[in-house]
Design an enzyme around this catalytic site. Structure first.
Site, PDB file in Angstrom:
ATOM      1  N   ASP A  21       0.359   5.656  -5.486  1.00 60.72           N
ATOM      2  CA  ASP A  21       0.746   5.306  -4.537  1.00 60.72           C
ATOM      3  C   ASP A  21       2.192   5.675  -4.106  1.00 60.72           C
ATOM      4  O   ASP A  21       3.006   5.940  -4.783  1.00 60.72           O
ATOM      5  CB  ASP A  21       0.722   3.936  -4.939  1.00 60.72           C
ATOM      6  N   TRP A  26       6.969   8.171   0.964  1.00 59.89           N
ATOM      7  CA  TRP A  26       7.619   9.488   0.415  1.00 59.89           C
ATOM      8  C   TRP A  26       7.718  10.464   1.564  1.00 59.89           C
ATOM      9  O   TRP A  26       8.865  11.054   2.139  1.00 59.89           O
ATOM     10  CB  TRP A  26       6.762  10.157  -0.522  1.00 59.89           C
ATOM     11  N   HIS A  38       0.405  13.223   1.601  1.00 60.64           N
ATOM     12  CA  HIS A  38      -0.687  13.211   0.738  1.00 60.64           C
ATOM     13  C   HIS A  38      -0.966  14.690   0.200  1.00 60.64           C
ATOM     14  O   HIS A  38      -1.366  14.887  -0.795  1.00 60.64           O
ATOM     15  CB  HIS A  38      -1.709  13.000   1.734  1.00 60.64           C
ATOM     16  N   ASN A  69      -9.638   1.993   2.221  1.00 59.96           N
ATOM     17  CA  ASN A  69      -8.943   3.125   2.778  1.00 59.96           C
ATOM     18  C   ASN A  69      -9.703   3.721   4.065  1.00 59.96           C
ATOM     19  O   ASN A  69      -8.981   4.328   4.857  1.00 59.96           O
ATOM     20  CB  ASN A  69      -8.571   4.154   1.782  1.00 59.96           C
ATOM     21  N   ARG A  72      -7.796   2.927   7.513  1.00 60.21           N
ATOM     22  CA  ARG A  72      -6.784   3.603   7.756  1.00 60.21           C
ATOM     23  C   ARG A  72      -6.945   4.295   9.031  1.00 60.21           C
ATOM     24  O   ARG A  72      -8.131   4.394   9.569  1.00 60.21           O
ATOM     25  CB  ARG A  72      -6.133   4.573   6.715  1.00 60.21           C
TER      26      ARG A  72
HETATM   27  C1  IPE Z   1      -4.479   2.098  -3.577  1.00 56.92           C
HETATM   28  O1  IPE Z   1      -3.247   2.181  -2.614  1.00 56.92           O
HETATM   29  C2  IPE Z   1      -5.472   2.843  -3.181  1.00 56.92           C
HETATM   30  C3  IPE Z   1      -5.029   4.285  -3.560  1.00 56.92           C
HETATM   31  C4  IPE Z   1      -4.043   5.093  -4.223  1.00 56.92           C
HETATM   32  C5  IPE Z   1      -5.996   5.210  -3.315  1.00 56.92           C
HETATM   33  P1  IPE Z   1      -3.209   1.447  -1.372  1.00 56.92           P
HETATM   34  O2  IPE Z   1      -1.837   1.880  -0.563  1.00 56.92           O
HETATM   35  O3  IPE Z   1      -4.343   1.545  -0.455  1.00 56.92           O
HETATM   36  O4  IPE Z   1      -3.140  -0.093  -1.677  1.00 56.92           O
HETATM   37  P2  IPE Z   1      -2.514  -1.435  -0.834  1.00 56.92           P
HETATM   38  O5  IPE Z   1      -3.110  -1.307   0.636  1.00 56.92           O
HETATM   39  O6  IPE Z   1      -1.175  -1.159  -0.580  1.00 56.92           O
HETATM   40  O7  IPE Z   1      -2.943  -2.749  -1.580  1.00 56.92           O
HETATM   41  C1  IPE Z   2      -1.491   6.477  -1.828  1.00 55.70           C
HETATM   42  O1  IPE Z   2      -0.153   6.459  -0.943  1.00 55.70           O
HETATM   43  C2  IPE Z   2      -2.573   7.497  -1.211  1.00 55.70           C
HETATM   44  C3  IPE Z   2      -3.757   6.849  -0.677  1.00 55.70           C
HETATM   45  C4  IPE Z   2      -4.144   5.669  -0.648  1.00 55.70           C
HETATM   46  C5  IPE Z   2      -4.757   7.977  -0.215  1.00 55.70           C
HETATM   47  P1  IPE Z   2      -0.238   5.719   0.319  1.00 55.70           P
HETATM   48  O2  IPE Z   2      -0.732   6.515   1.563  1.00 55.70           O
HETATM   49  O3  IPE Z   2      -0.823   4.594   0.018  1.00 55.70           O
HETATM   50  O4  IPE Z   2       1.235   5.529   0.570  1.00 55.70           O
HETATM   51  P2  IPE Z   2       2.045   4.411   1.016  1.00 55.70           P
HETATM   52  O5  IPE Z   2       1.752   3.218   0.182  1.00 55.70           O
HETATM   53  O6  IPE Z   2       1.955   4.238   2.317  1.00 55.70           O
HETATM   54  O7  IPE Z   2       3.530   4.836   0.647  1.00 55.70           O
HETATM   55 MG    MG Z   3      -0.101   2.452  -0.658  1.00 60.04          MG
END
Ligand code: IPE
Ligand code: IPE
Ligand code: MG
Length: 251
Positions: A21, A26, A38, A69, A72
């Site tokens: 995460d 970042w 990503h 996800n 999103r």
């Molecule tokens: C968890 O991260 C899923 C992955 C890392 C793939 P999220 O960023 O989706 O989790 P929440 O929404 O903050 O709980």
């Molecule tokens: C985790 O990073 C990757 C996936 C869930 C695919 P995030 O995309 O959730 O990154 P933050 O939490 O928004 O920083």
């Molecule tokens: Mg996240």
């Protein structure tokens, strides 16, 4: 290998799961878009498998895409799926060199065809590797996995001579055998990067007795030293499974 190296390997967890995460934050901190985060995160995912193998881990599961996800923005979902379709074939030679056996956890059927094909190809080509298992969790949800196992259990019970008796005596170990994870080692260490302190539907069943480790580092900055810190912390934990410390020490 030095004595301390071999000691480290001896106390290494068999199965490490990582909630990768912090990619978005970042990227934002650099004024970039989320997809840039990503991309860098995917680089680290590639490296972490090698580091884990060097540190004696046998199975590493990486949470790449949760069942939630899909909610999103469409552009981000599409970007993540394209990354998978493009990067996975490119990573295949390296996986072969490092003897990585690639597999997935989750329902990959709703993935776009190009991503699904890349996944299937990686599974097939690496099937006989024995260095380390990389379990990429794609469209994975712990609740969905448990629900699928409940449905599986009902079918299994119907095939038994005494259905009621089979259900009444079913224990957690037997139930786990009916889960997607039936041939994966129990989760020893669950790492979450990015500073949040939640499980976000990852590995719910095995979270029961996994050791939890939270790191503030955003995933794209995660280094071998950060993994080592997590493994050192794991080695210092006492896993009691409900027993007393004295009992565990005696064993
Ligand atoms: C968890 O991260 C899923 C992955 C890392 C793939 P999220 O960023 O989706 O989790 P929440 O929404 O903050 O709980
Ligand atoms: C985790 O990073 C990757 C996936 C869930 C695919 P995030 O995309 O959730 O990154 P933050 O939490 O928004 O920083
Ligand atoms: Mg996240």
């Amino acid at each position: 290998m030095s004595a301390s190296d071999s000691e480290d390997v001896a106390t290494s967890p068999t199965h490490v799961g990582i909630i990768m995460d912090g990619n978005g934050r970042w990227a934002r901190a650099r004024g970039s878009n989320r997809l840039a985060g990503h991309k860098q995160g995917a680089e680290v995912a590639r490296n972490v498998v090698r580091w884990a193998k060097e540190l004696g881990v046998r199975q590493i599961s990486l949470y790449a895409f949760s069942t939630e996800n899909w909610e999103r923005p469409k552009l981000e979902v599409r970007g993540l799926m394209s990354l998978l379709a493009i990067l996975l074939p490119k990573t295949l030679p390296e996986m072969m060199d490092n003897e990585v056996r690639f597999r997935t956890l989750g329902d990959i059927s709703p993935l776009p065809t190009s991503a699904r094909k890349a996944v299937e190809q990686a599974c097939e080509e690496t099937a006989n590797n024995t260095g380390i298992d990389l379990i990429l969790c794609l469209n994975y949800g712990g609740q969905q996995e448990i629900l699928a196992a409940v449905k599986q259990t009902l079918q299994w019970a119907q095939s038994m001579p005494d259905e009621q008796q089979a259900l009444a005596t079913l224990n957690p170990e037997q139930f786990r055998q009916l889960m997607w994870r039936h041939d994966i080692a129990p989760l020893d260490l669950l790492i979450r990067t990015g500073g949040e302190m939640r499980i976000s539907n990852f590995h719910l069943w095995d979270a029961a007795y996994a050791e939890l480790y939270f790191s503030d580092v955003y995933w794209p900055d995660f280094s071998k030293e950060d993994l080592q810190l997590a493994l050192d912390e794991y080695a210092s934990r006492e896993r009691r499974y409900g027993q007393t410390s004295e009992q565990v020490k005696h064993e």
